[in-house]
Every structure is written in C-alpha cells, then in structure tokens.
Write a protein that holds these residues in place. Structure first.
Motif, short mmCIF file in Angstrom:
data_model
loop_
_atom_site.label_atom_id
_atom_site.label_comp_id
_atom_site.label_asym_id
_atom_site.label_seq_id
_atom_site.Cartn_x
_atom_site.Cartn_y
_atom_site.Cartn_z
N ASP A 1 0.82 -1.21 0.00
CA ASP A 1 0.00 0.00 0.00
C ASP A 1 0.85 1.26 0.00
OD1 ASP A 1 0.94 -0.05 2.59
OD2 ASP A 1 -1.00 -0.49 3.50
N GLU A 2 2.16 1.07 0.14
CA GLU A 2 3.10 2.19 0.04
C GLU A 2 4.22 1.79 -0.91
OE1 GLU A 2 4.61 3.53 3.74
OE2 GLU A 2 2.64 4.06 4.57
N PHE A 3 4.69 2.74 -1.70
CA PHE A 3 5.75 2.44 -2.64
C PHE A 3 7.08 2.27 -1.90
CE2 PHE A 3 2.59 3.74 -5.55
CZ PHE A 3 2.91 3.12 -6.74
N PRO A 4 7.85 1.26 -2.27
CA PRO A 4 9.15 1.06 -1.63
C PRO A 4 10.01 2.32 -1.73
CG PRO A 4 8.59 -0.82 -3.02
CD PRO A 4 7.58 0.25 -3.31
N SER A 5 10.67 2.67 -0.66
CA SER A 5 11.48 3.89 -0.62
C SER A 5 12.59 3.85 -1.66
CB SER A 5 12.08 4.09 0.78
OG SER A 5 12.84 2.94 1.16
N ALA A 6 13.01 2.64 -2.06
CA ALA A 6 14.07 2.50 -3.05
C ALA A 6 13.70 3.14 -4.39
CB ALA A 6 14.41 1.02 -3.26
N ILE B 1 3.40 -2.62 -11.32
CA ILE B 1 3.02 -2.50 -9.90
C ILE B 1 1.57 -2.97 -9.73
CG2 ILE B 1 4.64 -0.65 -9.38
CD1 ILE B 1 2.31 1.32 -9.74
N SER B 2 1.13 -3.85 -10.60
CA SER B 2 -0.26 -4.29 -10.62
C SER B 2 -0.63 -5.14 -9.40
CB SER B 2 -0.54 -5.08 -11.90
OG SER B 2 0.28 -6.24 -11.95
N GLU B 3 -1.94 -5.19 -9.15
CA GLU B 3 -2.52 -6.05 -8.11
C GLU B 3 -1.88 -5.81 -6.73
OE1 GLU B 3 -5.17 -7.66 -8.90
OE2 GLU B 3 -4.97 -7.31 -11.04
N ASN B 4 -1.83 -4.55 -6.35
CA ASN B 4 -1.43 -4.19 -5.00
C ASN B 4 -2.55 -3.38 -4.36
OD1 ASN B 4 1.42 -5.14 -4.33
ND2 ASN B 4 1.76 -4.25 -6.35
#
Length: 238
Positions: free
Chosen positions: A27-32, A45-48
């Motif tokens: 539900d949050e994008f990886p900080s990387a 980034i599908s199905e999240n």
C-alpha cells in the motif's frame, strides 16, 4: 513477500530495466523507488493496494510499459505526461474518474487500457495520438462519445458497459477504426447514424445489450454496406 525479496527485485531491475512488484499487497511504494536509477523500461506494480501513483514515476523518462492495474488509484497525476516514451499504459481496475490532459504528451502510446474505472467523460486528449492502436474504456461511466472522436487513430475502440446515450456520427471519420465495441450501453436505435454503417471502415460493430433489438439494427439504413465489410473480413480470416 519480505523486504529482502523486494530488494532482490530492485537489484535485478538495475540489470534488466524491468521492475515487477505485483501481487505483493503493497500500500506504500518502496522507498528504493525514490533513488532508483533511470534505467526502467517496464514497471509493473499491478494487483497491490496503492491509492496513488507517486510523482516519483516521472523520474523514469525512458519507461515504455507501465502496468498499474488492480489497485485503488483515484487520480492519474499530471506528471504522467513526462513519460514521453511510454507505449503501453494499463490502469484497468482502479478508481480513476478523469484522465489528465498531460497524457497527450505521451505521443508514442500504442495501447491505453482504462477499463473498470469511474471515468465519466471521453478522454479527447487521446484523439490526436498517431500511434494509438487500442483504446479500452469499457466498464466506466461514459455517457457520450463526442465529435472530437473523428481524429482517433485506433483500430479498436472498446466502450462496452458504459452509460452511452449519444454517439457522434463523426466516429465514421476514424480512418483506421475497424472494431467498435458498444455492448451494454443505453443507446437508442436512432443513435446509430447511417454514416457509421455506410461511410466508416468499421467491419466489427458490437451493439448487443442496448435499447433496441437485432431486427431494428438489421433494418437500419446502411446495414447492407456494413455487412459487406463484415463478410469480406471474415472471408479473409477463413
């Protein structure tokens, strides 16, 4: 999936240019992503469970394929227009209500899939795109196909399962349009202008599930001309 495995996806992506972090319940994008080098050509980034498409995406200016389907994204950010090399955009199964005008800057788009959202107006900014081949707007809340559609360059336009009552006769001017899907809308038989049947290049017109029956459709002025195109294409296929 643990952070270690997510990290491995990012390490692989540095070499391949392909980052796939789908089906991870994120539900949050990886900080990387904020510091990731500009090497991505494919981002999946599908199905999240994402609710926004972060502006960090605009950093990936060589991106060709973006798949953000199956999330809870309500707004496509204006910064999407920075991705001028984008060829495919898939944001089906989200909560989008509009399409930003900036998307017109993505002049290399070939496929745009926005089915099963909450879009209420036909995205006319896509009509001038010379390379766009497929536009899927099925399962939205569109009520009208406007005259601007005349400039659309696609070979297939999918408008199934909307709330369309008005179909501009200018759709007959679409020079490449072959397949037009209008199933399960709110069209009266009078909405199917004879020009669409007589003058267009459409050879696969799908209109089942509207406010008229097949007999009424078959009796329309221009139906025979349409059937000639339909039959000619079927003979080529067989």
């Amino acid at each position: 999936m643990g952070n270690k495995q997510v990290k491995q996806h990012f390490e692989t992506a540095k070499k391949t240019g392909v980052l796939k972090i789908s089906l991870l319940r994120l539900d949050e994008f990886p900080s990387a992503l904020k510091t990731f080098p500009n090497v991505l050509k494919t981002l999946d980034i599908s199905e999240n469970r994402f609710t926004v498409l972060p502006e960090d995406v605009a950093r990936f200016t060589i991106l060709k394929h973006l798949n953000a389907s199956g999330n809870k994204i309500a707004i496509m950010p204006e910064c999407i227009g920075v991705l001028v090399k984008l060829e495919t955009l898939n944001m089906m199964n989200n909560l989008l209500t509009t399409v930003p005008r900036s998307l017109a800057s993505c002049v290399h788009l070939k496929q745009v899939i926005l089915s099963n959202n909450q879009i209420s107006s036909f995205p006319i900014m896509l009509c001038e795109m010379k390379h766009l081949d497929l536009l899927d707007l099925s399962r939205n809340k569109i009520t009208e196909v406007p005259p601007e559609v005349r400039s659309l360059q696609v070979t297939e336009l999918n408008l199934n399962q909307n709330q369309i009552t008005v179909l501009a006769e200018e759709i007959a001017d679409c020079v490449k349009l072959r397949t037009l899907r209008l199933e399960e809308n709110c069209l009266q038989i009078s909405a199917i202008h004879p020009r669409i049947l007589i003058e267009s290049k459409v050879c696969n017109l799908c209109v089942e599930g509207n406010l008229f029956n097949s007999k009424q459709f078959n009796e329309l002025q221009g139906y025979d001309a349409y059937m000639e195109r339909y039959t000619a294409v079927r003979k080529k296929i067989s």
